[in-house]
Design a protein around this motif. Structure first.
Motif, short mmCIF file in Angstrom:
data_model
loop_
_atom_site.label_atom_id
_atom_site.label_comp_id
_atom_site.label_asym_id
_atom_site.label_seq_id
_atom_site.Cartn_x
_atom_site.Cartn_y
_atom_site.Cartn_z
N UNK A 164 -6.88 -7.66 8.03
CA UNK A 164 -6.26 -8.04 6.76
C UNK A 164 -7.09 -7.50 5.60
N UNK A 165 -8.39 -7.65 5.71
CA UNK A 165 -9.30 -7.16 4.67
C UNK A 165 -9.17 -5.64 4.52
N UNK A 166 -9.09 -4.95 5.65
CA UNK A 166 -8.95 -3.49 5.62
C UNK A 166 -7.67 -3.07 4.91
N UNK A 167 -6.56 -3.76 5.21
CA UNK A 167 -5.29 -3.41 4.56
C UNK A 167 -5.34 -3.71 3.06
N UNK A 168 -6.05 -4.76 2.68
CA UNK A 168 -6.20 -5.07 1.25
C UNK A 168 -6.99 -3.96 0.55
N UNK A 169 -8.06 -3.50 1.20
CA UNK A 169 -8.85 -2.40 0.64
C UNK A 169 -8.01 -1.14 0.50
N UNK A 219 0.83 -1.21 0.00
CA UNK A 219 0.00 0.00 0.00
C UNK A 219 0.86 1.25 0.00
N UNK A 220 1.89 1.26 0.84
CA UNK A 220 2.81 2.40 0.87
C UNK A 220 3.49 2.59 -0.48
N UNK A 221 3.95 1.50 -1.07
CA UNK A 221 4.65 1.60 -2.34
C UNK A 221 3.71 2.04 -3.46
N UNK A 222 2.42 1.67 -3.35
CA UNK A 222 1.45 2.01 -4.38
C UNK A 222 1.10 3.49 -4.40
N UNK A 223 1.60 4.24 -3.43
CA UNK A 223 1.40 5.69 -3.45
C UNK A 223 2.25 6.33 -4.54
N UNK A 224 3.21 5.59 -5.09
CA UNK A 224 4.07 6.09 -6.16
C UNK A 224 3.56 5.54 -7.49
N UNK A 258 -3.93 -9.29 -4.39
CA UNK A 258 -4.46 -8.40 -3.34
C UNK A 258 -5.98 -8.54 -3.26
N UNK A 259 -6.62 -8.65 -4.42
CA UNK A 259 -8.07 -8.77 -4.45
C UNK A 259 -8.58 -10.01 -3.71
#
Length: 356
Positions: A153-158, A121-126, A142-143
């Motif tokens: 876990x579900x929250x972090x995936x979202x 998630x952090x990396x996907x900010x780029x 991820x889906x």
């Protein structure tokens, strides 16, 4: 020494993306610190030793964020879910992302799943990483986590999909999860972090008109949350509703929905962020109605429908708008003036109960 290994502490960090109507920003937050004292020989302890778990392997290296034990923070009770991280992680190489995705596929450990998702998630900010993750088939991996039984876990995936959805090509793949997310919003605990994350994802996915039709059946749920949710939930729901109301094709679906408590939002004492979005929602629908082809008759809609409340013969709504003209905020007064002008322009057709 074996006892020390068996008592290794693990912790996690989380990230979220908040998108307003047409604007977005990333906020990195510390979401959880968890101390796991596992006996030697358990799966968690073995993972920590072989470097696949956060204690000393890939995750802390690729995330650029230190993995701290709960003792370093004085225990989990001293942590707050809205603590801002001091800095965001730098861009990751493709091979790091590939290892993270592979790790997410293989592990059944919820803590490792959670932290792998946080790092992704952090990396996907780029933006560059958004393409890399898609090309590595990371979106489908991820889906699959959306079906995980553990809420965190579900929250972090979202949250991860949320960041990835800033990419148009990614949205084309993420759209397959919209119906599932709509159902999960209704099932998630009211005002929970999970429910808010799900609403944020729909906010991102509703910025364009492309996927609005997939959210049609969730409109009653959105309006229910608008009446039952707290201010955070109300703001997030209204972001989705404002996006939907900007699409003329959604007008009749929104008009027919039941919203008996909707008018309670049009009040001087309401949070400005909520009030402004409620006014934008109404203004969008008025504009759509003015441009609607064909005939809309008031007897098509029930007394508590959005149409009857905002476009029918509701004197209560009119009185509320007049009161809001004296609101202290200029933006609010401008939106109210716009709505009153729209309604005056449609007075003749509205009085006859029809819109030509």
């Amino acid at each position: 020494m074996g006892e020390a290994r068996g008592a290794a502490a693990r912790a996690g960090v989380a990230a979220g993306l908040v998108l307003g109507a047409g604007a977005c920003y990333c906020v990195y937050r510390l979401a959880r610190s968890r101390r796991a004292g596992a006996a030697a020989g358990t799966e968690g302890a073995a993972s920590a030793r072989d470097g696949s778990a956060p204690g000393g392997g890939l995750l802390p290296r690729v995330s650029g964020l230190s993995v701290l034990s709960s003792l370093a923070w004085g225990g989990p009770s001293n942590l707050q879910s809205d603590t801002d991280l001091p800095k965001s992680p730098s861009n990751l190489d493709a091979h790091h992302l590939q290892k993270l995705i592979h790790l997410l596929e293989l592990t059944d450990d919820p803590l490792i799943q959670e932290q792998a998702l946080v790092t992704l998630s952090n990396s996907a900010a780029f933006s560059v990483n958004q393409d890399i993750i898609r090309n590595l088939d990371g979106l489908s991996v991820i889906g699959k986590m959306l079906s995980n039984s553990i809420p965190k876990v579900k929250e972090k995936a979202i949250n991860t999909l949320n960041n990835l959805s800033m990419n148009v090509k990614n949205q084309e793949e993420i759209k397959v999860y919209i119906l599932q997310v709509c159902k999960e919003i209704e099932l998630s605990p009211l005002n929970s972090d999970l429910q808010l994350a799900e609403l944020r994802l729909l906010t991102n996915m509703s910025v364009t008109n492309d996927y609005h039709h997939m959210m049609t059946n969730a409109i009653p749920c959105f309006l229910h949350l608008l009446s039952e949710g707290n201010e955070r939930t109300q703001i997030q729901v209204l972001k989705v509703l404002v996006n939907l109301s900007a699409n003329p094709a959604m007008t009749r679906h929104l008009f027919s929905a039941q919203a008996p408590s909707l008018l309670s939002l049009f009040d001087n004492c309401i949070n400005k962020e909520i009030l402004l979005r409620a006014l934008m929602f109404a203004a969008n629908l008025n504009e759509n109605m003015k441009n609607e082809e064909g005939i809309i008759t008031q007897d098509q809609y029930s007394e508590d429908s959005v149409f009857s409340l905002l476009c029918g013969h509701s004197t209560q709504y009119t009185k509320k708008l007049v009161c809001l003209l004296h609101h202290h905020d200029t933006e609010v007064k401008e939106q109210v003036a716009k709505i009153i002008t729209q309604l005056r322009g449609d007075t003749k057709t509205r009085c006859s109960g029809k819109l030509q």
